[in-house]
Motif scaffolding. Structure first.
Motif, PDB file in Angstrom:
ATOM      1  N   UNK A  90     -24.528 -20.167  27.704  1.00 40.90           N
ATOM      2  CA  UNK A  90     -24.067 -21.008  28.673  1.00 40.90           C
ATOM      3  C   UNK A  90     -23.861 -22.434  28.061  1.00 40.90           C
ATOM      4  N   UNK A  91     -22.598 -23.200  28.407  1.00 42.91           N
ATOM      5  CA  UNK A  91     -22.382 -24.297  27.733  1.00 42.91           C
ATOM      6  C   UNK A  91     -22.057 -25.399  28.454  1.00 42.91           C
ATOM      7  N   UNK A  92     -21.802 -26.689  27.984  1.00 40.25           N
ATOM      8  CA  UNK A  92     -21.261 -28.000  28.764  1.00 40.25           C
ATOM      9  C   UNK A  92     -20.892 -28.907  27.751  1.00 40.25           C
ATOM     10  N   UNK A  93     -20.045 -30.076  28.205  1.00 43.96           N
ATOM     11  CA  UNK A  93     -19.883 -31.257  27.269  1.00 43.96           C
ATOM     12  C   UNK A  93     -20.614 -32.205  27.838  1.00 43.96           C
ATOM     13  N   UNK A  94     -21.419 -33.067  27.569  1.00 43.49           N
ATOM     14  CA  UNK A  94     -22.124 -34.106  28.096  1.00 43.49           C
ATOM     15  C   UNK A  94     -21.132 -35.359  27.634  1.00 43.49           C
ATOM     16  N   UNK A  95     -21.092 -36.310  28.277  1.00 43.72           N
ATOM     17  CA  UNK A  95     -20.422 -37.400  28.145  1.00 43.72           C
ATOM     18  C   UNK A  95     -21.202 -38.175  26.980  1.00 43.72           C
ATOM     19  N   UNK A  96     -22.448 -38.154  27.073  1.00 44.28           N
ATOM     20  CA  UNK A  96     -23.411 -38.873  26.065  1.00 44.28           C
ATOM     21  C   UNK A  96     -24.672 -38.155  25.618  1.00 44.28           C
ATOM     22  N   UNK A  97     -25.088 -38.345  24.520  1.00 48.95           N
ATOM     23  CA  UNK A  97     -26.515 -37.497  24.327  1.00 48.95           C
ATOM     24  C   UNK A  97     -27.441 -37.881  25.269  1.00 48.95           C
ATOM     25  N   UNK A  98     -27.429 -39.048  25.686  1.00 48.91           N
ATOM     26  CA  UNK A  98     -28.722 -39.393  26.415  1.00 48.91           C
ATOM     27  C   UNK A  98     -28.807 -38.579  27.735  1.00 48.91           C
ATOM     28  N   UNK A  99     -27.663 -37.806  28.145  1.00 51.49           N
ATOM     29  CA  UNK A  99     -27.459 -36.980  29.248  1.00 51.49           C
ATOM     30  C   UNK A  99     -28.242 -35.671  29.088  1.00 51.49           C
ATOM     31  N   UNK A 100     -28.769 -35.514  27.875  1.00 55.48           N
ATOM     32  CA  UNK A 100     -29.612 -34.222  27.710  1.00 55.48           C
ATOM     33  C   UNK A 100     -31.210 -34.627  28.482  1.00 55.48           C
ATOM     34  N   UNK A 101     -31.303 -35.829  28.598  1.00 55.86           N
ATOM     35  CA  UNK A 101     -32.755 -36.117  29.247  1.00 55.86           C
ATOM     36  C   UNK A 101     -32.764 -35.328  30.708  1.00 55.86           C
TER      37      UNK A 101
END
Length: 256
Positions: A90-101
């Protein structure tokens, strides 16, 4: 031995590659362009809070980058969970790396959606091992011409001495001792649903013995035969350090 190459030594010794694929049942893949350090998950250009977060997760994390150095828009993320057939990706595209938190990786999460395309994850972290960079990068360049969206350079897969090595998703098949003359045909076979046994280390997400058993059966072996792990010779396993470690091989004991 400054010119030592672990992959050349392993090939010269005819070290078996069967049963050496990663055994991780859960994998997180995070796009991270730019250079990676030896301990790549915590030594990269991601924000400090993100590096600490990834380093503290209770699952295997691989970083991804494009062969040509391009990135974005956004940060691509894939989450793979082992199944009986391979991995559910499964995948996604985050707007910015900080959204990984705040990314929810739970089974019922709506943060990620099913990803149906092939992923070719080619190990290329030269700070960890020279063979991975020297053999892996040309392979990544070749595959990226055929699968520009599905091909990624990745951090340490394990088994430097089997370079060039790659993890194929969703099948989980891990290939080794590839070069630019063989990689394309091997990956095309995987995409067709075949198992190119000449280059297969095993199917990731399973134990080494289970990987060896599958390949034994595919080669026409009796499914009731016992596959057992046996100690192999100690050897230097990396160009990156001088440590000598024990190895494990798998033997088939025929049923009576």
């Amino acid at each position: 031995m400054p010119d030592f190459r672990c992959s050349f030594a392993s090939l010269e010794d005819a070290e078996p590659i069967v049963g050496t694929a990663p055994t991780d049942p859960e994998i997180l893949l995070v796009e991270c362009p730019g250079p990676w350090g030896r301990e790549a998950v915590t030594d990269n250009r991601l924000p400090e809070a993100v590096r600490e977060h990834l380093g503290g997760l209770d699952l295997k994390v691989f970083l991804l980058r494009r062969y040509d150095g391009s990135a974005g828009p956004g940060t691509r993320v894939f989450h793979a969970t082992a199944t009986a057939e391979g991995y559910d990706v499964r995948g996604t595209v985050l707007e910015r790396p900080d959204d990984l938190l705040d990314l929810d990786l739970g089974r019922d999460s709506t943060s990620l959606t099913a990803y149906d395309g092939p992923l070719w994850l080619v190990c290329t972290n030269g700070k960890r091992d020279r063979c991975c960079a020297e053999l892996g990068r040309p392979i990544a360049g070749l595959l990226s011409q055929e699968w520009p969206e599905g091909t990624w350079e990745t951090t340490h897969l394990g088994g430097h001495r089997f370079s060039g090595t790659l993890l194929a998703l969703p099948s989980g098949l891990t290939l080794g001792r590839l070069d630019t003359a063989t990689a394309l045909a091997a990956c095309e076979a995987v995409e067709r649903g075949e198992v190119p046994t000449e280059w297969v280390r095993g199917r990731a997400g399973r134990s080494g013995a289970e990987q060896a058993r599958e390949l034994h059966v595919l080669a026409g072996g009796d499914p009731t035969d016992e596959v057992v792990a046996v100690p192999g010779p100690a050897r230097r396993q990396s160009c990156g350090d001088d440590k000598v470690k024990g190895t494990t091989h798998y033997e088939v004991r025929r049923s009576r």
